[in-house]
Design a protein around this motif. Sequence first.
Motif, PDB file in Angstrom:
ATOM      1  N   ILE A 148       0.833  -1.204   0.000  1.00 30.79           N
ATOM      2  CA  ILE A 148       0.000   0.000   0.000  1.00 30.79           C
ATOM      3  C   ILE A 148       0.869   1.255   0.000  1.00 30.79           C
ATOM      4  CG2 ILE A 148      -1.647   1.324   1.383  1.00 30.79           C
ATOM      5  CD1 ILE A 148      -2.907  -1.328   2.225  1.00 30.79           C
ATOM      6  N   ALA A 149       2.016   1.200   0.682  1.00 26.32           N
ATOM      7  CA  ALA A 149       2.913   2.358   0.715  1.00 26.32           C
ATOM      8  C   ALA A 149       3.474   2.665  -0.672  1.00 26.32           C
ATOM      9  CB  ALA A 149       4.043   2.116   1.703  1.00 26.32           C
ATOM     10  N   ASP A 150       3.619   1.631  -1.498  1.00 25.67           N
ATOM     11  CA  ASP A 150       4.207   1.821  -2.834  1.00 25.67           C
ATOM     12  C   ASP A 150       3.167   1.956  -3.935  1.00 25.67           C
ATOM     13  OD1 ASP A 150       6.699   1.597  -1.665  1.00 25.67           O
ATOM     14  OD2 ASP A 150       6.859  -0.558  -2.047  1.00 25.67           O
ATOM     15  N   GLU A 151       1.871   2.011  -3.589  1.00 27.01           N
ATOM     16  CA  GLU A 151       0.821   2.050  -4.603  1.00 27.01           C
ATOM     17  C   GLU A 151       0.729   3.431  -5.262  1.00 27.01           C
ATOM     18  OE1 GLU A 151      -2.827   1.233  -2.565  1.00 27.01           O
ATOM     19  OE2 GLU A 151      -2.848   3.155  -1.527  1.00 27.01           O
ATOM     20  N   ASP A 152       0.040   3.477  -6.363  1.00 27.98           N
ATOM     21  CA  ASP A 152      -0.232   4.732  -7.059  1.00 27.98           C
ATOM     22  C   ASP A 152      -1.366   5.450  -6.323  1.00 27.98           C
ATOM     23  OD1 ASP A 152      -0.743   6.821  -8.743  1.00 27.98           O
ATOM     24  OD2 ASP A 152      -1.451   5.594 -10.423  1.00 27.98           O
ATOM     25  N   PRO A 153      -1.123   6.657  -5.761  1.00 29.28           N
ATOM     26  CA  PRO A 153      -2.182   7.341  -4.997  1.00 29.28           C
ATOM     27  C   PRO A 153      -3.440   7.606  -5.821  1.00 29.28           C
ATOM     28  CG  PRO A 153      -0.056   8.396  -4.632  1.00 29.28           C
ATOM     29  CD  PRO A 153       0.129   7.425  -5.755  1.00 29.28           C
ATOM     30  N   GLY A 154      -3.275   7.780  -7.092  1.00 27.28           N
ATOM     31  CA  GLY A 154      -4.440   8.017  -7.934  1.00 27.28           C
ATOM     32  C   GLY A 154      -5.193   6.756  -8.290  1.00 27.28           C
ATOM     33  N   ASN A 155      -4.561   5.599  -8.114  1.00 29.42           N
ATOM     34  CA  ASN A 155      -5.200   4.320  -8.413  1.00 29.42           C
ATOM     35  C   ASN A 155      -4.787   3.299  -7.355  1.00 29.42           C
ATOM     36  OD1 ASN A 155      -6.658   2.316  -9.780  1.00 29.42           O
ATOM     37  ND2 ASN A 155      -4.902   1.782 -11.076  1.00 29.42           N
ATOM     38  N   PRO A 156      -5.285   3.463  -6.114  1.00 29.43           N
ATOM     39  CA  PRO A 156      -4.852   2.607  -5.003  1.00 29.43           C
ATOM     40  C   PRO A 156      -5.293   1.162  -5.190  1.00 29.43           C
ATOM     41  CG  PRO A 156      -6.703   3.953  -4.335  1.00 29.43           C
ATOM     42  CD  PRO A 156      -6.303   4.435  -5.691  1.00 29.43           C
ATOM     43  N   LEU A 157      -4.586   0.270  -4.536  1.00 26.45           N
ATOM     44  CA  LEU A 157      -4.878  -1.156  -4.638  1.00 26.45           C
ATOM     45  C   LEU A 157      -6.100  -1.520  -3.812  1.00 26.45           C
ATOM     46  CD1 LEU A 157      -1.241  -2.527  -4.216  1.00 26.45           C
ATOM     47  CD2 LEU A 157      -2.563  -2.474  -6.334  1.00 26.45           C
ATOM     48  N   SER A 158      -7.006  -2.248  -4.419  1.00 24.60           N
ATOM     49  CA  SER A 158      -8.154  -2.768  -3.677  1.00 24.60           C
ATOM     50  C   SER A 158      -7.730  -4.013  -2.905  1.00 24.60           C
ATOM     51  CB  SER A 158      -9.289  -3.111  -4.636  1.00 24.60           C
ATOM     52  OG  SER A 158      -8.894  -4.184  -5.495  1.00 24.60           O
ATOM     53  N   ASP A 159      -8.581  -4.448  -1.994  1.00 24.22           N
ATOM     54  CA  ASP A 159      -8.279  -5.658  -1.221  1.00 24.22           C
ATOM     55  C   ASP A 159      -8.143  -6.870  -2.140  1.00 24.22           C
ATOM     56  OD1 ASP A 159      -8.383  -4.147   1.084  1.00 24.22           O
ATOM     57  OD2 ASP A 159     -10.489  -4.618   1.488  1.00 24.22           O
ATOM     58  N   GLN A 160      -8.971  -6.914  -3.184  1.00 19.54           N
ATOM     59  CA  GLN A 160      -8.896  -8.025  -4.125  1.00 19.54           C
ATOM     60  C   GLN A 160      -7.584  -7.996  -4.896  1.00 19.54           C
ATOM     61  OE1 GLN A 160     -11.053 -10.566  -4.409  1.00 19.54           O
ATOM     62  NE2 GLN A 160      -9.634 -11.478  -5.892  1.00 19.54           N
ATOM     63  N   ALA A 161      -7.145  -6.792  -5.267  1.00 13.60           N
ATOM     64  CA  ALA A 161      -5.880  -6.676  -5.999  1.00 13.60           C
ATOM     65  C   ALA A 161      -4.708  -7.093  -5.120  1.00 13.60           C
ATOM     66  CB  ALA A 161      -5.697  -5.243  -6.493  1.00 13.60           C
ATOM     67  N   ILE A 162      -4.766  -6.739  -3.840  1.00 12.66           N
ATOM     68  CA  ILE A 162      -3.703  -7.145  -2.921  1.00 12.66           C
ATOM     69  C   ILE A 162      -3.708  -8.655  -2.748  1.00 12.66           C
ATOM     70  CG2 ILE A 162      -2.907  -6.991  -0.522  1.00 12.66           C
ATOM     71  CD1 ILE A 162      -3.987  -4.136  -0.449  1.00 12.66           C
ATOM     72  N   SER A 163      -4.891  -9.238  -2.632  1.00 17.87           N
ATOM     73  CA  SER A 163      -4.997 -10.692  -2.498  1.00 17.87           C
ATOM     74  C   SER A 163      -4.396 -11.394  -3.707  1.00 17.87           C
ATOM     75  CB  SER A 163      -6.463 -11.088  -2.314  1.00 17.87           C
ATOM     76  OG  SER A 163      -6.616 -12.480  -2.289  1.00 17.87           O
ATOM     77  N   GLU A 164      -4.669 -10.876  -4.901  1.00 19.45           N
ATOM     78  CA  GLU A 164      -4.129 -11.487  -6.114  1.00 19.45           C
ATOM     79  C   GLU A 164      -2.614 -11.326  -6.194  1.00 19.45           C
ATOM     80  OE1 GLU A 164      -6.278  -9.618  -9.216  1.00 19.45           O
ATOM     81  OE2 GLU A 164      -8.176 -10.673  -8.797  1.00 19.45           O
ATOM     82  N   GLU A 165      -2.112 -10.189  -5.756  1.00 18.31           N
ATOM     83  CA  GLU A 165      -0.665  -9.974  -5.773  1.00 18.31           C
ATOM     84  C   GLU A 165       0.033 -10.910  -4.789  1.00 18.31           C
ATOM     85  OE1 GLU A 165       2.964  -8.614  -6.856  1.00 18.31           O
ATOM     86  OE2 GLU A 165       1.028  -8.188  -7.824  1.00 18.31           O
ATOM     87  N   LEU A 166      -0.569 -11.118  -3.638  1.00 17.27           N
ATOM     88  CA  LEU A 166       0.003 -12.058  -2.668  1.00 17.27           C
ATOM     89  C   LEU A 166      -0.032 -13.485  -3.210  1.00 17.27           C
ATOM     90  CD1 LEU A 166      -1.507 -10.670   0.676  1.00 17.27           C
ATOM     91  CD2 LEU A 166       0.884 -10.587  -0.043  1.00 17.27           C
ATOM     92  N   ARG A 167      -1.078 -13.796  -3.957  1.00 20.36           N
ATOM     93  CA  ARG A 167      -1.179 -15.138  -4.538  1.00 20.36           C
ATOM     94  C   ARG A 167      -0.059 -15.361  -5.561  1.00 20.36           C
ATOM     95  NH1 ARG A 167      -6.113 -14.808  -5.604  1.00 20.36           N
ATOM     96  NH2 ARG A 167      -6.874 -15.757  -3.689  1.00 20.36           N
ATOM     97  N   LYS A 168       0.326 -14.300  -6.266  1.00 19.35           N
ATOM     98  CA  LYS A 168       1.445 -14.412  -7.201  1.00 19.35           C
ATOM     99  C   LYS A 168       2.755 -14.697  -6.464  1.00 19.35           C
ATOM    100  CE  LYS A 168      -0.552 -11.249 -10.641  1.00 19.35           C
ATOM    101  NZ  LYS A 168      -0.387  -9.918 -11.301  1.00 19.35           N
ATOM    102  N   GLN A 169       2.832 -14.241  -5.202  1.00 17.62           N
ATOM    103  CA  GLN A 169       4.032 -14.470  -4.399  1.00 17.62           C
ATOM    104  C   GLN A 169       3.981 -15.804  -3.649  1.00 17.62           C
ATOM    105  OE1 GLN A 169       4.821 -11.099  -1.857  1.00 17.62           O
ATOM    106  NE2 GLN A 169       4.351  -9.604  -3.463  1.00 17.62           N
ATOM    107  N   GLY A 170       2.934 -16.602  -3.915  1.00 18.12           N
ATOM    108  CA  GLY A 170       2.830 -17.925  -3.312  1.00 18.12           C
ATOM    109  C   GLY A 170       2.031 -17.964  -2.027  1.00 18.12           C
ATOM    110  N   LEU A 171       1.336 -16.870  -1.677  1.00 18.85           N
ATOM    111  CA  LEU A 171       0.551 -16.827  -0.448  1.00 18.85           C
ATOM    112  C   LEU A 171      -0.924 -16.759  -0.808  1.00 18.85           C
ATOM    113  CD1 LEU A 171       2.696 -14.271   1.595  1.00 18.85           C
ATOM    114  CD2 LEU A 171       2.472 -16.723   2.036  1.00 18.85           C
ATOM    115  N   ASP A 172      -1.645 -17.812  -0.489  1.00 21.25           N
ATOM    116  CA  ASP A 172      -3.075 -17.884  -0.821  1.00 21.25           C
ATOM    117  C   ASP A 172      -3.865 -17.287   0.347  1.00 21.25           C
ATOM    118  OD1 ASP A 172      -5.471 -18.381  -1.956  1.00 21.25           O
ATOM    119  OD2 ASP A 172      -5.450 -20.560  -1.635  1.00 21.25           O
TER     120      ASP A 172
END
Length: 516
Positions: A467-491
Amino acid sequence: MADQSLYQNQEQRQEQIIAPQQIQSLEYLMAQAAELQAKVDKEMEENPLLEELDPSEGDGEDKPAGSDEPREDDEPDTPEPPPAQSSEDSAIPDADLFEKNYFSPHTDESGGDDGLDDSGGELAEFLDSGLYGDQSSPNFSGNPDYEEKRQHLMDSITSKPSLQEQLMEQLHLSSLPPAKMRIAETIVGSIDERGFLCSHPADLATREQVGMDEIEEVIGFIQDNFDPPGICARDMRECFLLQLKAMGKSKSKEAALVRHHLDDLAHNRRPLIAKKMKISMEELNNLIAEVRKLNPEPAKELSADNPVYVSPEVFVEKKGDSFVVGTNKEMLPRLRISRRYMRMLDDPAVPQETKAWIKDKLLKAKNVMRCLGQRESTIKRIAEVIVDEQFEFFKGGVERLKPLTMQAVADKLGLHETTVSRAIAGKYMQTPEGLYEFKFFFSSGYQSASGEEMSSRSVMEKIRDMIADEDPGNPLSDQAISEELRKQGLDIARRTVAKYRESLGIQSSHIRKQHS
């Protein structure tokens, strides 16, 4: 008619009783630093055989019991006669207590049962029963230089008046007519710690048996004349408007924004607000920046802020490639057995009743020292297991924190889980990474696709960084964060992400979005 006669009945049953020594040992283990100091102070008041060892004397470990000449301060006043009792009723103290006068709360002199044999259920029942000792003000001890500096600091501490006291002082210095002073005192008493009026004016009017107009008049007087601005407001909107009024901006665009669009502002509906106010987005952002300078809790400036200080139970230091756990030796005074009373046991002129009383106090003194030593040993052992299990955290920070349960620590130490839970409650550890509460190191966790274990705190740190590194004009939703974590191997599910985000005090994406 039922038979109401009395009769005797004999039955045999088994009951498990916790010995007084076990109860005392558990109470000492659960106690935090200040509470433990209070318990030791109380024991020293009640037991004249317990004496505090002067730091300048050293440990006295290498000195024979009778090698030192008795000092003048070794001779306290003659104790009051003890309650009459026969010598047969008092147990004979262990021989090692006669051979050694000095004891330290940092070692277990008994060498036997520590009073914490892991019974489990009955200990948990006792711990939940609320059987705690009395408390008194703490009295820390250390070396002479430390004591002198500490006493100087304690003497320099001043008590800041409470919010109500400061408001009452302003009231009595004000120009309010005496006839309305009692109403104002009632209103001041209804102001909460944030500075808001927490009673409805109608309730105040009923309590004082006056009209609503009179209540509103006194409320307005307090709002216009008391410091800080915003005090005695009934809601956030009124609080901000009072502060803007004090700044001479009661008719400004900032006041209009607060007066008419505060709800939309709370939901970050900036385009809608700009359209309603007929201003540009840039101007609106400037107005919002000014509104953010207002104080949402004006009384915080007057509230008596008394910080709570904590003392770490253990220190973790890095030595080479490893980490070493050490206990806080200055947290409690070092204790010893009074030489004078020990000599009285060998004095044939001392009555047997007095000797029996001394033996009883001697056993209690030994148990206090044993409890202190066992408490330190147990907490240190738990800390050593934590350091061993969380070794990567001490090397690389929170992101390397691993899942750890109290049951796992209890299994390694041969204790019950409730014993570990009570032992770490309110205890702190000073580490190279900073001061942490023991319970910080215990958390559930996840296993990545690669098999790596990761604690929930580590996942929360990942969410914070994303969240600290997100684009302030287009912040990450909870679903987007969940998907990004899934890419890192965390379901991790979206709901779990939302829960972690809220626990971090981070708002949702539509509130975080910045409009330009």
